[in-house]
Scaffold this motif. Structure first.
Motif, PDB file in Angstrom:
ATOM      1  N   GLN A   1      -8.612   6.638  -2.464  1.00 59.14           N
ATOM      2  CA  GLN A   1      -7.951   5.710  -3.379  1.00 59.14           C
ATOM      3  C   GLN A   1      -7.577   4.386  -2.704  1.00 59.14           C
ATOM      4  O   GLN A   1      -7.087   3.472  -3.371  1.00 59.14           O
ATOM      5  CB  GLN A   1      -6.712   6.371  -3.975  1.00 59.14           C
ATOM      6  CG  GLN A   1      -7.016   7.522  -4.910  1.00 59.14           C
ATOM      7  CD  GLN A   1      -5.781   8.090  -5.572  1.00 59.14           C
ATOM      8  OE1 GLN A   1      -4.757   7.407  -5.695  1.00 59.14           O
ATOM      9  NE2 GLN A   1      -5.869   9.336  -6.028  1.00 59.14           N
TER      10      GLN A   1
ATOM     11  N   ARG B   1       2.115   7.196   7.343  1.00 63.63           N
ATOM     12  CA  ARG B   1       1.694   8.255   6.419  1.00 63.63           C
ATOM     13  C   ARG B   1       2.276   9.576   6.906  1.00 63.63           C
ATOM     14  O   ARG B   1       2.052   9.988   8.044  1.00 63.63           O
ATOM     15  CB  ARG B   1       0.168   8.335   6.355  1.00 63.63           C
ATOM     16  CG  ARG B   1      -0.337   9.445   5.412  1.00 63.63           C
ATOM     17  CD  ARG B   1      -1.857   9.537   5.436  1.00 63.63           C
ATOM     18  NE  ARG B   1      -2.332  10.652   4.638  1.00 63.63           N
ATOM     19  CZ  ARG B   1      -2.674  10.598   3.357  1.00 63.63           C
ATOM     20  NH1 ARG B   1      -2.595   9.441   2.724  1.00 63.63           N
ATOM     21  NH2 ARG B   1      -3.093  11.656   2.707  1.00 63.63           N
TER      22      ARG B   1
ATOM     23  N   THR C   1       0.816  -1.220   0.000  1.00 67.94           N
ATOM     24  CA  THR C   1       0.000   0.000   0.000  1.00 67.94           C
ATOM     25  C   THR C   1       0.843   1.260   0.000  1.00 67.94           C
ATOM     26  O   THR C   1       1.793   1.386   0.782  1.00 67.94           O
ATOM     27  CB  THR C   1      -0.929   0.015   1.237  1.00 67.94           C
ATOM     28  OG1 THR C   1      -1.671  -1.209   1.265  1.00 67.94           O
ATOM     29  CG2 THR C   1      -1.890   1.181   1.190  1.00 67.94           C
ATOM     30  N   ASP C   2       0.479   2.198  -0.880  1.00 66.88           N
ATOM     31  CA  ASP C   2       1.063   3.535  -0.874  1.00 66.88           C
ATOM     32  C   ASP C   2       0.312   4.366   0.159  1.00 66.88           C
ATOM     33  O   ASP C   2      -0.853   4.705  -0.042  1.00 66.88           O
ATOM     34  CB  ASP C   2       0.954   4.164  -2.257  1.00 66.88           C
ATOM     35  CG  ASP C   2       1.559   5.563  -2.322  1.00 66.88           C
ATOM     36  OD1 ASP C   2       2.000   6.073  -1.276  1.00 66.88           O
ATOM     37  OD2 ASP C   2       1.563   6.148  -3.430  1.00 66.88           O
ATOM     38  N   CYS C   3       0.973   4.697   1.246  1.00 64.34           N
ATOM     39  CA  CYS C   3       0.296   5.360   2.351  1.00 64.34           C
ATOM     40  C   CYS C   3       0.026   6.844   2.077  1.00 64.34           C
ATOM     41  O   CYS C   3      -0.695   7.482   2.840  1.00 64.34           O
ATOM     42  CB  CYS C   3       1.148   5.227   3.624  1.00 64.34           C
ATOM     43  SG  CYS C   3       0.201   4.801   5.110  1.00 64.34           S
ATOM     44  N   GLU C   4       0.597   7.407   1.026  1.00 68.45           N
ATOM     45  CA  GLU C   4       0.474   8.841   0.781  1.00 68.45           C
ATOM     46  C   GLU C   4      -0.642   9.190  -0.202  1.00 68.45           C
ATOM     47  O   GLU C   4      -0.900  10.377  -0.440  1.00 68.45           O
ATOM     48  CB  GLU C   4       1.803   9.399   0.270  1.00 68.45           C
ATOM     49  CG  GLU C   4       2.974   9.178   1.214  1.00 68.45           C
ATOM     50  CD  GLU C   4       2.745   9.744   2.605  1.00 68.45           C
ATOM     51  OE1 GLU C   4       2.114  10.804   2.726  1.00 68.45           O
ATOM     52  OE2 GLU C   4       3.191   9.098   3.582  1.00 68.45           O
ATOM     53  N   VAL C   5      -1.332   8.199  -0.752  1.00 65.45           N
ATOM     54  CA  VAL C   5      -2.406   8.518  -1.695  1.00 65.45           C
ATOM     55  C   VAL C   5      -3.589   9.116  -0.945  1.00 65.45           C
ATOM     56  O   VAL C   5      -3.747   8.896   0.270  1.00 65.45           O
ATOM     57  CB  VAL C   5      -2.857   7.262  -2.467  1.00 65.45           C
ATOM     58  CG1 VAL C   5      -1.710   6.665  -3.259  1.00 65.45           C
ATOM     59  CG2 VAL C   5      -3.481   6.232  -1.527  1.00 65.45           C
ATOM     60  N   PRO C   6      -4.448   9.900  -1.609  1.00 65.93           N
ATOM     61  CA  PRO C   6      -5.677  10.351  -0.959  1.00 65.93           C
ATOM     62  C   PRO C   6      -6.455   9.138  -0.442  1.00 65.93           C
ATOM     63  O   PRO C   6      -6.582   8.132  -1.161  1.00 65.93           O
ATOM     64  CB  PRO C   6      -6.426  11.064  -2.085  1.00 65.93           C
ATOM     65  CG  PRO C   6      -5.354  11.503  -3.037  1.00 65.93           C
ATOM     66  CD  PRO C   6      -4.322  10.412  -2.987  1.00 65.93           C
TER      67      PRO C   6
END
Length: 283
Positions: free
Chosen positions: A152, A224, A144-149
């Motif tokens: 998403q 994040r 998981t990309d923790c910085e996406v809104p």
């Protein structure tokens, strides 16, 4: 009412047996005469207080015992189950004792340092704010990309403590788009552990729970760095409380805490549990 469970809900477990203790919270002279200060902490509330291999450990446990040592007495940490509101907790842990017959402590740790709460509870005195708590998101680094809104994250496995602000945030924000993906655990600690163990992709919990979980997980988790959009809680100050007739104890604790902050010992207590010390925001 302001509820500790509204932030972090303790697992409900019965206290076995009566606690051998003074019948009432003690002012400073009595504590020194007895040679012990009773430190009231929340049960099952890592990283602040929790049993590990038969020992009670955590930031609040260590800090309370450090304060006791500065007073020249032994610190005895006593666990209490979180009640329905912090008002109830102040009654149980500070000035009267619980309905189960558990005596109050001499000082209660981890009290929201809130002016309205203090005005509403005249049998307790709020003292010595020592940390600024807030909420944070933690993600499985591999999935998981923790910085996406956050919207998403739809389709990801999300987890939060049951009936907590993080639960309401994930389930109710952004038009409820994430609600089908949210599962619940009994504590924020368990939610973070679910991400570390691969059971979930992301969790929202208190920052202290997240940072402690990251330390325990090695490199499996990532925090994040950006803010949490639509999070309504800006954070809150955490302090202590003593009984209204123990103001001399409260004054001495505040003096000790000022010294611990200046010397770096306070930050060291937090660092030992993987949590970055954040001083309270006072106005």
């Amino acid at each position: 009412m302001l509820s500790r469970r509204g932030f972090v809900r303790g697992a409900a477990a019965a206290i076995a047996g009566a606690v051998a203790a003074p019948l009432v919270a003690a002012p400073l002279a009595k504590i020194r005469a007895l040679g012990v200060m009773r430190i009231a902490v929340y049960r099952d509330f890592a990283p602040w207080a929790a049993e590990r291999e038969g020992r009670l450990v955590g930031i609040d446990v260590d800090l309370g015992k450090l304060i006791a040592s500065k007073l020249g007495v032994r610190g005895e940490a006593i666990q209490y189950i979180a009640d329905e509101s912090v008002d109830d907790d102040l009654r149980n842990m500070v000035w009267r004792g619980s309905l189960l017959g558990q005596a109050p402590g001499d000082v209660m740790m981890h009290v929201p340092y809130d002016r309205v709460l203090g005005q509403r509870n005249d049998r307790a005195v709020l003292i010595a704010p020592y940390y600024r708590e807030s909420f944070a998101m933690v993600c499985n680094r591999a999935t998981t990309d923790c910085e996406v809104p956050p919207p998403q994250l739809k389709g990801k496995k999300l987890v939060a403590e049951l009936d907590s602000i993080p639960d309401f945030y994930l389930s109710g924000s952004f038009g409820g788009v994430l609600r089908p993906d949210v599962k619940n655990k009994l504590s924020g600690e368990a939610a973070v552990a679910a991400v570390a163990g691969g059971e979930a992709d992301a969790a929202v919990a208190t920052r202290a729970q997240v940072e402690a979980g990251i330390k325990a997980s090695g490199d499996r988790l990532t925090l994040r760095k950006g803010p949490l959009p639509a999070m309504t809680s800006p954070g809150w100050n955490v302090g202590m409380a003593v009984k209204d007739d123990s103001r001399d104890l409260g004054d001495e604790i505040e003096r000790i805490m000022e010294g611990l902050a200046k010397s770096g010992e306070l930050a060291g207590v937090f660092a030992a549990h993987g949590v970055e010390y954040r001083p309270p925001l006072l106005t």
